[in-house]
Design a protein around this motif. Structure first.
Motif, PDB file in Angstrom:
ATOM      1  N   LEU A  92      -2.599  -1.931  10.752  1.00  0.00           N
ATOM      2  CA  LEU A  92      -1.990  -1.682   9.447  1.00  0.00           C
ATOM      3  C   LEU A  92      -2.013  -0.193   9.135  1.00  0.00           C
ATOM      4  CD1 LEU A  92      -0.770  -2.594   6.769  1.00  0.00           C
ATOM      5  CD2 LEU A  92      -3.083  -3.081   5.949  1.00  0.00           C
ATOM      6  N   ARG A  93      -3.130   0.455   9.397  1.00  0.00           N
ATOM      7  CA  ARG A  93      -3.232   1.905   9.174  1.00  0.00           C
ATOM      8  C   ARG A  93      -2.197   2.643  10.032  1.00  0.00           C
ATOM      9  NH1 ARG A  93      -7.085   5.786   7.470  1.00  0.00           N
ATOM     10  NH2 ARG A  93      -6.956   7.734   8.660  1.00  0.00           N
ATOM     11  N   ASP A  94      -2.049   2.230  11.307  1.00  0.00           N
ATOM     12  CA  ASP A  94      -1.098   2.895  12.203  1.00  0.00           C
ATOM     13  C   ASP A  94       0.339   2.715  11.731  1.00  0.00           C
ATOM     14  OD1 ASP A  94      -3.204   3.703  13.749  1.00  0.00           O
ATOM     15  OD2 ASP A  94      -2.946   2.141  15.276  1.00  0.00           O
ATOM     16  N   SER A  95       0.692   1.498  11.245  1.00  0.00           N
ATOM     17  CA  SER A  95       2.070   1.256  10.806  1.00  0.00           C
ATOM     18  C   SER A  95       2.407   2.072   9.561  1.00  0.00           C
ATOM     19  CB  SER A  95       2.290  -0.232  10.535  1.00  0.00           C
ATOM     20  OG  SER A  95       1.560  -0.674   9.401  1.00  0.00           O
ATOM     21  N   ILE A  96       1.426   2.214   8.655  1.00  0.00           N
ATOM     22  CA  ILE A  96       1.660   3.035   7.464  1.00  0.00           C
ATOM     23  C   ILE A  96       1.796   4.503   7.864  1.00  0.00           C
ATOM     24  CG2 ILE A  96       0.599   3.868   5.333  1.00  0.00           C
ATOM     25  CD1 ILE A  96      -0.551   1.086   4.929  1.00  0.00           C
ATOM     26  N   PHE A 142       0.824  -1.212   0.000  1.00  0.00           N
ATOM     27  CA  PHE A 142       0.000   0.000   0.000  1.00  0.00           C
ATOM     28  C   PHE A 142       0.858   1.263   0.000  1.00  0.00           C
ATOM     29  CE2 PHE A 142      -3.302  -2.928   1.922  1.00  0.00           C
ATOM     30  CZ  PHE A 142      -4.061  -2.976   0.768  1.00  0.00           C
ATOM     31  N   LEU A 143       2.031   1.218   0.644  1.00  0.00           N
ATOM     32  CA  LEU A 143       2.936   2.374   0.550  1.00  0.00           C
ATOM     33  C   LEU A 143       3.378   2.593  -0.892  1.00  0.00           C
ATOM     34  CD1 LEU A 143       5.372   2.354   3.612  1.00  0.00           C
ATOM     35  CD2 LEU A 143       3.740   4.134   2.953  1.00  0.00           C
ATOM     36  N   GLY A 144       3.515   1.489  -1.640  1.00  0.00           N
ATOM     37  CA  GLY A 144       3.926   1.609  -3.031  1.00  0.00           C
ATOM     38  C   GLY A 144       2.904   2.330  -3.890  1.00  0.00           C
ATOM     39  N   LEU A 145       1.648   2.382  -3.445  1.00  0.00           N
ATOM     40  CA  LEU A 145       0.613   3.105  -4.186  1.00  0.00           C
ATOM     41  C   LEU A 145       0.590   4.587  -3.827  1.00  0.00           C
ATOM     42  CD1 LEU A 145      -2.283   0.494  -3.995  1.00  0.00           C
ATOM     43  CD2 LEU A 145      -0.914   1.081  -6.003  1.00  0.00           C
ATOM     44  N   GLY A 146       1.407   4.979  -2.853  1.00  0.00           N
ATOM     45  CA  GLY A 146       1.537   6.391  -2.506  1.00  0.00           C
ATOM     46  C   GLY A 146       0.236   7.027  -2.068  1.00  0.00           C
ATOM     47  N   ALA A 147      -0.014   8.234  -2.598  1.00  0.00           N
ATOM     48  CA  ALA A 147      -1.192   9.007  -2.202  1.00  0.00           C
ATOM     49  C   ALA A 147      -2.466   8.554  -2.889  1.00  0.00           C
ATOM     50  CB  ALA A 147      -0.952  10.484  -2.499  1.00  0.00           C
ATOM     51  N   ASP A 148      -2.389   7.475  -3.682  1.00  0.00           N
ATOM     52  CA  ASP A 148      -3.568   7.003  -4.401  1.00  0.00           C
ATOM     53  C   ASP A 148      -4.376   5.985  -3.608  1.00  0.00           C
ATOM     54  OD1 ASP A 148      -3.525   8.427  -6.916  1.00  0.00           O
ATOM     55  OD2 ASP A 148      -1.655   7.342  -7.328  1.00  0.00           O
ATOM     56  N   VAL A 149      -3.985   5.733  -2.360  1.00  0.00           N
ATOM     57  CA  VAL A 149      -4.746   4.792  -1.542  1.00  0.00           C
ATOM     58  C   VAL A 149      -4.749   5.259  -0.088  1.00  0.00           C
ATOM     59  CG1 VAL A 149      -2.784   3.301  -1.006  1.00  0.00           C
ATOM     60  CG2 VAL A 149      -5.092   2.339  -1.017  1.00  0.00           C
ATOM     61  N   GLU A 150      -5.834   4.968   0.619  1.00  0.00           N
ATOM     62  CA  GLU A 150      -5.927   5.212   2.057  1.00  0.00           C
ATOM     63  C   GLU A 150      -6.442   3.936   2.710  1.00  0.00           C
ATOM     64  OE1 GLU A 150      -8.384   7.837   5.394  1.00  0.00           O
ATOM     65  OE2 GLU A 150      -8.817   8.097   3.245  1.00  0.00           O
ATOM     66  N   VAL A 151      -5.655   3.410   3.642  1.00  0.00           N
ATOM     67  CA  VAL A 151      -6.060   2.215   4.375  1.00  0.00           C
ATOM     68  C   VAL A 151      -6.958   2.629   5.534  1.00  0.00           C
ATOM     69  CG1 VAL A 151      -5.272   0.270   5.764  1.00  0.00           C
ATOM     70  CG2 VAL A 151      -3.994   0.940   3.719  1.00  0.00           C
ATOM     71  N   LEU A 152      -8.155   2.055   5.585  1.00  0.00           N
ATOM     72  CA  LEU A 152      -9.108   2.368   6.642  1.00  0.00           C
ATOM     73  C   LEU A 152      -9.080   1.315   7.751  1.00  0.00           C
ATOM     74  CD1 LEU A 152     -12.129   3.378   4.377  1.00  0.00           C
ATOM     75  CD2 LEU A 152     -10.367   4.870   5.345  1.00  0.00           C
ATOM     76  N   ALA A 153      -8.811   0.078   7.410  1.00  0.00           N
ATOM     77  CA  ALA A 153      -8.773  -1.004   8.396  1.00  0.00           C
ATOM     78  C   ALA A 153      -7.963  -2.145   7.793  1.00  0.00           C
ATOM     79  CB  ALA A 153     -10.191  -1.471   8.732  1.00  0.00           C
ATOM     80  N   PRO A 154      -7.306  -2.950   8.648  1.00  0.00           N
ATOM     81  CA  PRO A 154      -7.341  -2.939  10.119  1.00  0.00           C
ATOM     82  C   PRO A 154      -6.531  -1.784  10.710  1.00  0.00           C
ATOM     83  CG  PRO A 154      -5.831  -4.626   9.341  1.00  0.00           C
ATOM     84  CD  PRO A 154      -6.512  -4.081   8.120  1.00  0.00           C
ATOM     85  N   GLU A 155      -6.811  -1.466  11.942  1.00  0.00           N
ATOM     86  CA  GLU A 155      -6.232  -0.296  12.593  1.00  0.00           C
ATOM     87  C   GLU A 155      -4.716  -0.399  12.710  1.00  0.00           C
ATOM     88  OE1 GLU A 155      -6.796   3.513  13.833  1.00  0.00           O
ATOM     89  OE2 GLU A 155      -8.358   2.099  13.231  1.00  0.00           O
TER      90      GLU A 155
END
Length: 316
Positions: free
Chosen positions: A300-304, A285-298
């Protein structure tokens, strides 16, 4: 086409031995009645074909009779040309034999079909490995292939991913599989799968490998591949993704987006995507840059988010 079916019956009997009408019908995808009519046509043409009654009976050709068939239909010649894999043949140490076989096939064709096949070979090229795959060094592939052909037990020094990394194994080779440019050895006990490029040393013994009578290499590989994909994605992530990010998804993620995606007013899409390990999901998901936002699980969102903060500090 009846003429093609008659040739197929001759080839099946010539290569497979006696076969019942029911078996021939199954192989050819026709009725038993059609097989009976075809056999009568072959009899009328003087083909030395006869049938035996009883449980072990079936149609057979007279002993010693061989049908020499050099005529191929255009689609059959095309299939042989396109199925040829010179890279695989070279890796197995069969490069010169592959070239000789292609030469003999070409010589057996009539002039018109030979020209057609030459044009086809000039227009199609099979290059299976991916763009970023420079190819694995497989120095022991010819020896492994020889052991598979001869049915001989192998003693190998093998490098695996977990400790201890370098181990000695005694393997009974069941078969070789080429997948995406990489060779895999299926071997007992087990059987288990070994990457041929991870073989560090090898000795071919004189001991005969014992392959289970019911082992089917193609069926085993299909089952292994299904199990791999089942274990590959063991989690899910809920995301919002832009159209640009969605266009970059492939495989299972792209299929999940199509199945679960819900458009949102800002043009983005909310979807539930399969993920592998938390580390892999983080990097993907980091590789997708600003084109993605992880909403869950929490977590994973926190680590990103933590990685993004570190990057922001590093780049000022």
């Amino acid at each position: 086409m009846k003429s093609s079916r008659l040739l197929s019956i001759l080839l099946l009997l010539q290569t497979g031995g006696p076969m019942t009408a029911a078996r021939l019908a199954e192989e050819l995808g026709v009725s038993v009645r059609t097989v009976y009519r075809d056999v009568e046509s072959l009899h009328a043409a003087g083909v030395p074909l006869y049938g035996d009654a009883g449980h072990r009976g079936g149609y057979r050709l007279l002993p010693g009779h061989r049908t020499r068939l050099t005529g191929l239909f255009a689609p059959e010649a095309e299939a042989l040309v396109l199925a040829g894999m010179p890279g695989a043949a070279e890796g197995l140490g069969l490069g010169p034999h592959f070239a000789d076989a292609q030469l003999k096939l070409r010589a057996a064709l009539p002039a018109a079909l030979r020209e057609h096949v030459d044009r086809l070979r000039a227009r199609f090229l099979i290059d299976a490995p991916g763009w970023y795959d420079e190819g694995d060094e497989t120095p022991f592939l010819p020896e492994v292939a020889d052991a598979v052909r001869a049915g001989r037990v192998l003693e190998v020094r093998y490098r695996r991913w977990k400790e201890p990394t370098d181990v000695d194994r005694r393997l009974e080779p069941y078969g070789l599989v080429l997948k995406a440019g990489r060779w895999y050895l299926i071997a007992g006990p087990g059987p288990r799968t070994y990457r041929v490029d991870q073989v560090l040393a090898l000795t071919v013994t004189d001991d005969e490998a014992v392959i289970p009578a019911d082992f089917d290499l193609a069926a085993h590989w299909r089952a292994s591949r299904t199990d791999f994909h089942r274990r590959l994605h063991q989690g899910e992530a809920v995301v919002r993704i832009s159209a640009r990010g969605a266009a970059r998804l492939t495989g299972a993620a792209a299929r999940a987006l199509a199945a679960t995606g819900t458009p949102e007013p800002d043009g983005w899409t909310r979807a539930t995507l399969p993920v592998e390990s938390p580390r892999h999901a983080h990097d993907t998901f980091l590789g997708l840059g600003a084109d993605v936002e992880v909403l869950a699980p929490e977590d994973l969102r926190d680590s990103i988010a933590a990685t993004v903060r570190t990057l922001a500090e590093r780049y000022g």
